[in-house]
Scaffold this motif. Structure first.
Motif, short mmCIF file in Angstrom:
data_model
loop_
_atom_site.label_atom_id
_atom_site.label_comp_id
_atom_site.label_asym_id
_atom_site.label_seq_id
_atom_site.Cartn_x
_atom_site.Cartn_y
_atom_site.Cartn_z
N THR A 1 6.50 5.42 8.43
CA THR A 1 6.55 4.20 9.79
C THR A 1 6.19 2.56 9.27
O THR A 1 5.93 1.99 10.22
CB THR A 1 5.94 4.87 10.24
OG1 THR A 1 4.65 4.54 10.47
CG2 THR A 1 6.27 6.13 11.58
N GLY A 2 5.94 2.52 8.40
CA GLY A 2 5.05 1.66 7.75
C GLY A 2 3.31 1.44 8.82
O GLY A 2 2.89 0.74 8.57
N GLU A 3 3.07 2.53 8.95
CA GLU A 3 1.76 2.51 9.51
C GLU A 3 0.85 2.53 8.29
O GLU A 3 -0.36 1.04 8.17
CB GLU A 3 1.44 3.28 10.42
CG GLU A 3 0.04 3.84 10.98
CD GLU A 3 -0.11 4.44 12.07
OE1 GLU A 3 -1.14 4.34 12.37
OE2 GLU A 3 1.28 5.13 12.29
N LEU A 4 0.89 3.30 7.27
CA LEU A 4 -0.11 3.13 6.26
C LEU A 4 -0.38 1.41 5.31
O LEU A 4 -0.85 0.87 5.12
CB LEU A 4 0.28 3.90 4.98
CG LEU A 4 -0.28 3.95 3.64
CD1 LEU A 4 -1.80 4.44 4.11
CD2 LEU A 4 0.45 4.99 2.68
N GLU A 5 0.88 1.06 5.59
CA GLU A 5 1.11 -0.86 4.52
C GLU A 5 0.99 -0.73 6.47
O GLU A 5 -0.30 -2.32 5.83
CB GLU A 5 2.54 -0.99 4.62
CG GLU A 5 3.36 -0.46 3.52
CD GLU A 5 4.66 0.52 4.20
OE1 GLU A 5 4.03 1.11 5.17
OE2 GLU A 5 5.88 0.77 3.67
N LYS B 1 -13.58 -5.07 -0.96
CA LYS B 1 -13.10 -4.00 -1.09
C LYS B 1 -11.38 -3.82 -0.42
O LYS B 1 -11.47 -4.32 0.74
CB LYS B 1 -13.81 -3.10 -0.56
CG LYS B 1 -14.90 -2.25 -1.27
CD LYS B 1 -16.20 -0.94 -0.89
CE LYS B 1 -17.25 -0.40 -1.55
NZ LYS B 1 -17.74 0.26 -1.68
N VAL B 2 -10.67 -3.50 -1.49
CA VAL B 2 -9.09 -3.41 -0.52
C VAL B 2 -9.19 -1.55 -0.04
O VAL B 2 -9.02 -1.43 -1.14
CB VAL B 2 -8.07 -3.98 -1.90
CG1 VAL B 2 -6.69 -3.37 -1.58
CG2 VAL B 2 -8.44 -5.43 -2.40
N GLY B 3 -8.25 -1.54 0.68
CA GLY B 3 -8.78 -0.66 1.18
C GLY B 3 -7.79 -0.43 2.36
O GLY B 3 -7.45 -1.40 3.06
N PHE B 4 -8.19 1.08 3.35
CA PHE B 4 -6.99 1.65 4.57
C PHE B 4 -8.02 1.51 5.36
O PHE B 4 -9.12 2.21 5.76
CB PHE B 4 -6.77 2.36 3.97
CG PHE B 4 -4.89 2.44 3.25
CD1 PHE B 4 -3.90 2.20 3.34
CD2 PHE B 4 -5.57 2.76 1.67
CE1 PHE B 4 -3.21 2.11 2.71
CE2 PHE B 4 -4.52 2.82 0.40
CZ PHE B 4 -3.89 2.13 0.91
N SER B 5 -8.02 1.02 6.98
CA SER B 5 -8.65 0.83 7.96
C SER B 5 -8.03 2.40 8.57
O SER B 5 -6.85 2.67 8.41
CB SER B 5 -7.96 0.14 8.82
OG SER B 5 -6.69 0.01 9.16
N GLU B 6 -8.47 2.81 9.47
CA GLU B 6 -8.08 3.71 9.67
C GLU B 6 -8.52 4.16 11.58
O GLU B 6 -8.64 2.75 11.83
CB GLU B 6 -9.37 5.05 9.92
CG GLU B 6 -9.49 5.36 8.08
CD GLU B 6 -9.15 5.75 7.26
OE1 GLU B 6 -7.61 6.62 8.60
OE2 GLU B 6 -8.50 5.98 6.15
#
Length: 142
Positions: free
Chosen positions: A61-65, A83-88
């Motif tokens: 869906t593009g949500e991860l990107e 840090k490079v990472g992912f928001s939740e």
């Protein structure tokens, strides 16, 4: 016992004083600029692996990107880091970090599609160069 006094030229003493006062800001800016280099590479790598080479039609869906980004600069006990990472959170009920780990390392029946580790390796030299250049430019402004 001998005693020695060292007097710095006034302009050098002033610049060193200004550097000390602005060191937190300078370090933060350098880390952010270097982080942007790594983030750009990670985003590029992630875009190249999401939904590619799958057995079934991709449900991406593009949500991860969109959740990939930089953390604020924080103290880490020995200095500062970013840090490079992912928001939740992710809308699918699974965390973005877990989805990223599944892509990076794979799982039974799903081969690994590394994107973070290669991003780190590919951007290391440029990241260091950008951070050094940022610090140099900021120090010259003093």
């Amino acid at each position: 016992m001998a005693k020695m006094t060292l007097k710095l030229p006034d302009d050098l003493a002033d610049r060193l004083s200004a550097l000390q006062k602005r060191s937190d800001t300078l370090v933060k800016k350098a880390l952010e600029e270097g982080g942007k280099v790594v983030l750009k590479q990670a985003q590029s790598n992630l875009n190249s692996v999401v939904g590619k080479g799958t057995k079934y039609d991709s449900r991406a869906t593009g949500e991860l990107e969109r959740s990939l980004g930089l953390s604020p600069v924080k103290e880490n006990g020995v200095g500062r880091d970013i840090k490079v990472g992912f928001s939740e959170p992710h809308s699918g009920g699974v965390s973005n970090a877990m989805l990223a780990a599944l892509l990076e390392y794979g799982k039974h029946g799903q081969p690994a599609k590394p994107f973070l580790k290669p991003a780190k390796s590919a951007s290391k030299t440029e990241c260091i160069r950008v951070m050094e250049q940022t610090l140099k430019e900021e120090v010259e402004k003093l």
